[in-house]
Scaffold this motif. Structure first.
Motif: not given
Lengths: 287, 451
Positions: B90-95, B100-102, B104-123
């Motif tokens: 539940p990234q929206e409740k944690q990181c 800081i960006k959150g 005044k706007g959208d927080a960084i999509a940390i979870g989506s980036l983590e998934r991107y890196v992990a999927d790259y590693a799996l692939e």
């Protein structure tokens, strides 16, 4: 994988299955059950333990082909994908054996429900308890393990619905004839157990019923096997499978057994008849 | 405007009848764009809020520099299951909540980036976990869910032999039987488990600790035992007729669908095919059960006793559920299951509720409006009101549990100094990442104690 040592027919649609299962056998006690899977995509089938040998690690089960999953199991010959157990609580008599010394026990088995009667009777007799057995079946072709049963009790009474072997009648008829017992243990179809429990209530004989509802995991995780016992929800897999037969709501249990009848019936017919099945089952309809 | 790059999702209509993964992940270009939004704070608040303290700005920087292997290694230093956490945390409740960006706007999509890196590693099969030489110690782990797997990974890295005992026929615990395919593809879970096997983990399936093997036997064989048995026992309603045909626990529905694959055409384990299902509860498990039932053809309504504002499930899951056509009956509390003469469900009587003031838990309280009961018709009721720890492993042992069945621990140690515990078995049902954190903490303690 679990090596199959034997999987052979011992009666009409009835099979004896023996597997090597050292971990299951090591801590098994009478009254417990296992969950087997034929293949990695098979259903998890709960089976009561028929026998186990702690020296050879052989686990034996007896089952009847009643649907698609047991049909698949009957065709397995090399290995089983999984055997989990022993599950459930051992028989109350096993854990309180001293308490039952000197008491007269009647064990009643109906159909393949006779299979789990055997290891308990064997255990009780070898611990000096006084055991009689009543065994009921539809007809003589369905009778199994008679010699084995004879060897673990004082008196074995066999009854068949059609009188083709033993006396003609029901297990309750046999119990009515001789009922000077302190404890009754009944195993078999839910309806048969219901009638036995009704009778033993009248006769004032404490009764333990071994329940066999629908299960999935067998470890208390899903609640598919829940029963009403003394109006409380109990899970057969972890709280049982044995309960005070005078407190079980059998009518509810019987209705719960029917839950997947349509799905199971359809699948079984498909397995038996292949894609050629074209109606007559009352299920496929015009869907 | 500096808006975050949203992950693309499978079309709602299509996904409401398949189990394909809903969130599709970032393309390289999208990931780069999102990574470039990060302010690279000197004193990053996101890291502090992550239960396992992943060096978030560092791995995002590596993405910017297109050094994905490095990004993966940075995550692995703190988390052993990134492909899973990237999906179900539940990234929206944690990181992301702390970003800081959150403000005044959208927080960084940390979870989506983590998934991107992990999927790259799996692939690209970047299996980089280094294992130290064996130190001649062995630990038994009971349960192969997120807590057990994480603990195993940490111990293996230190050269400790690990045997994981799993009661079911497939490893993964709640990741396998609970969280559905469309949210966490099983091949991702299998892959993480295979990585542990490659590191030397021995996984024994069909071993119900407390039955097949007693806890005492494990204690006698291993230098330490870690209990990561989770919270697998479903709660029921405690209302009349709840044993009727058609009332299921969410665990049963999810187990049949996820573990036994009963949604598949030729599945050997059936799932009851009804028409109208009510799912009772508002957490992530309720959403998972509702969305799973939708996919096997039910019309699904979630019945919850508070309002949308108080729903404890993740926002994303609630949104996905709504998009897929799941409806909500709010401020309704189950009173009685209505049955027909064959013991089949035909409806649910619910009390109408109203919100009261905020209680000590910080949530709005709720109370029944007197004499306001209505019937909702349905043929299926799924209870998703939470789970409790399964007592099998501990019931015939010396391990103390509290009134809720939870195992009290001090620094991961139970009342028996050689038996450790963590995850849902200790805290009650919580999240994957908290279970992982507990596994990691326990591993540290075990290493310190047995070395």
């Amino acid at each position: 994988m679990y090596k199959i040592l034997k999987n052979e027919s011992i009666g009409e649609k009835i099979f004896l299955l023996e597997v090597e299962a050292p971990l299951v056998v090591k801590n098994a006690l009478p009254g417990q059950f296992v969950i087997v899977m034929s293949k990695d995509d098979s259903e998890r089938i709960p089976l009561t333990i028929y026998d186990y040998n702690k020296e050879t690690s052989v686990l034996s089960m007896i089952y009847q082909v009643v649907g698609s999953s047991t049909l698949e199991l009957s065709k397995m010959h090399d290995e089983l994908f999984s055997v989990a157990g022993p599950l459930g609580k051992p028989s109350e008599v096993v854990t309180n054996i001293e308490k039952y010394k000197g008491k007269k026990i009647i064990m009643i088995g109906g159909g393949v429900g006779i299979a789990p009667v055997y290891p308990q009777a064997k255990y009780f007799t070898s611990h000096g308890l006084d055991v009689d057995i009543i065994y009921g079946a539809k007809n003589k072709d369905l009778l199994i393990i008679l010699d084995k049963l004879q060897s673990v009790c004082n008196n074995l009474t066999v009854v068949t619905d059609d009188g083709s072997n033993g006396k003609k009648g029901l297990v309750t008829d046999a119990l009515k004839e001789k009922h000077d017992y302190d404890l009754c243990i009944v195993m078999g179809s839910t309806i048969m157990m219901k009638f036995v429990c009704n009778l033993t209530k009248e006769l004032n004989i404490k009764t333990i019923a071994s329940m066999n509802p629908i299960m999935v995991d067998g470890t208390g995780m899903c609640g598919a096997c829940r029963l009403l016992v003394n109006n409380e929800v109990k899970f057969a897999c972890v709280d049982g499978p044995e309960f005070d037969g005078h407190l079980v709501d059998f009518d509810a249990a019987i209705k719960r057994m029917n839950l997947y009848k349509d799905e199971e019936g359809r699948r079984y017919l498909k397995d038996l008849e292949g894609e050629t099945h074209s109606g007559g089952c009352g299920n496929c309809g015009d869907k | 405007m500096d808006e975050k790059i949203e992950m693309r999702n499978l079309d709602p209509e299509r996904r409401s009848h398949t189990f394909e993964e809903v969130a599709l992940g970032y393309s390289d270009e999208e990931a780069l764009k999102e990574a470039n939004r990060c302010l690279q704070c000197m004193n990053p608040r996101c890291v502090k809020e992550c239960p396992v303290n992943i060096e978030i700005p560092k791995f995002i920087k590596a993405i910017r520099e297109k050094k994905l292997e490095e990004a993966y290694n940075i995550i692995l230093e703190s988390s052993s299951l990134p492909a899973i956490c990237g999906r179900v945390c539940p990234q929206e409740k944690q990181c992301e909540k702390m970003c800081i960006k959150g403000l005044k706007g959208d927080a960084i999509a940390i979870g989506s980036l983590e998934r991107y890196v992990a999927d790259y590693a799996l692939e690209h099969k970047l299996n980089v976990s280094k294992v130290k030489s064996k130190i001649g110690k062995k630990v038994a782990i009971v349960g192969s869910g997120p807590s057990g797997l994480t603990c195993a990974g940490e111990l293996l890295k230190e050269g400790i032999d690990v045997t994981i005992y799993e009661s079911l026929h497939k490893a993964g615990g709640v990741l396998t039987y609970g969280i559905p395919e469309f949210r966490l593809p099983k091949k991702i879970v299998e892959n993480e488990i295979n990585l542990l096997k490659d590191m030397g983990a021995d996984i024994i399936l069909n071993a119900v600790i407390g039955k097949t093997i007693t806890l005492e036997e494990l204690e006698n064989t291993y230098d330490a035992v870690y209990l990561a048995t989770g919270a697998g026992l479903p709660k029921f309603l405690g209302i009349p007729n709840e044993n009727a045909n058609g009332v299921f626990s969410a665990n049963e529905v999810l187990t049949r669908i996820n573990l036994m694959g009963s949604y598949e055409e030729d599945a050997k384990t059936p799932i009851k095919k009804g028409n109208k299902a009510l799912v009772i509860g508002g957490g992530n498990v309720a959403m998972d059960a509702a969305r799973s039932l939708k996919r096997v053809g039910y019309d699904v309504t979630i019945v919850y006793r508070r309002t949308m504002e108080e729903l404890p499930a993740r926002k994303m899951e609630i949104e996905h559920a709504k998009e897929e056509g799941i409806t909500f009956e709010l401020l309704r509390n189950p009173k009685e299951v209505i049955i027909d003469e064959n013991y089949n469900v035909k409806g649910l009587n619910v009390s109408l509720m109203e919100l009261t003031d905020v209680d000590e838990s910080g949530r709005r309280g709720v109370k029944e409006i007197p004499d306001k009961v209505e019937e909702i018709s349905c043929d299926t009721i799924v209870v998703a009101l939470g789970t409790m720890p399964n007592p099998i492993a501990t019931e015939n042992s010396d391990i103390v549990t509290d009134d809720y069945g939870l195992i009290p621990v001090t620094e991961s140690v139970t009342n028996n100094s050689r038996v450790y515990a963590g995850g849902d078995a200790v805290t009650g049902a919580a999240t994957v990442i908290l279970a992982m954190e507990a596994g990691k903490k326990a591993a540290k303690q075990i290493i310190a104690d047995i070395k």
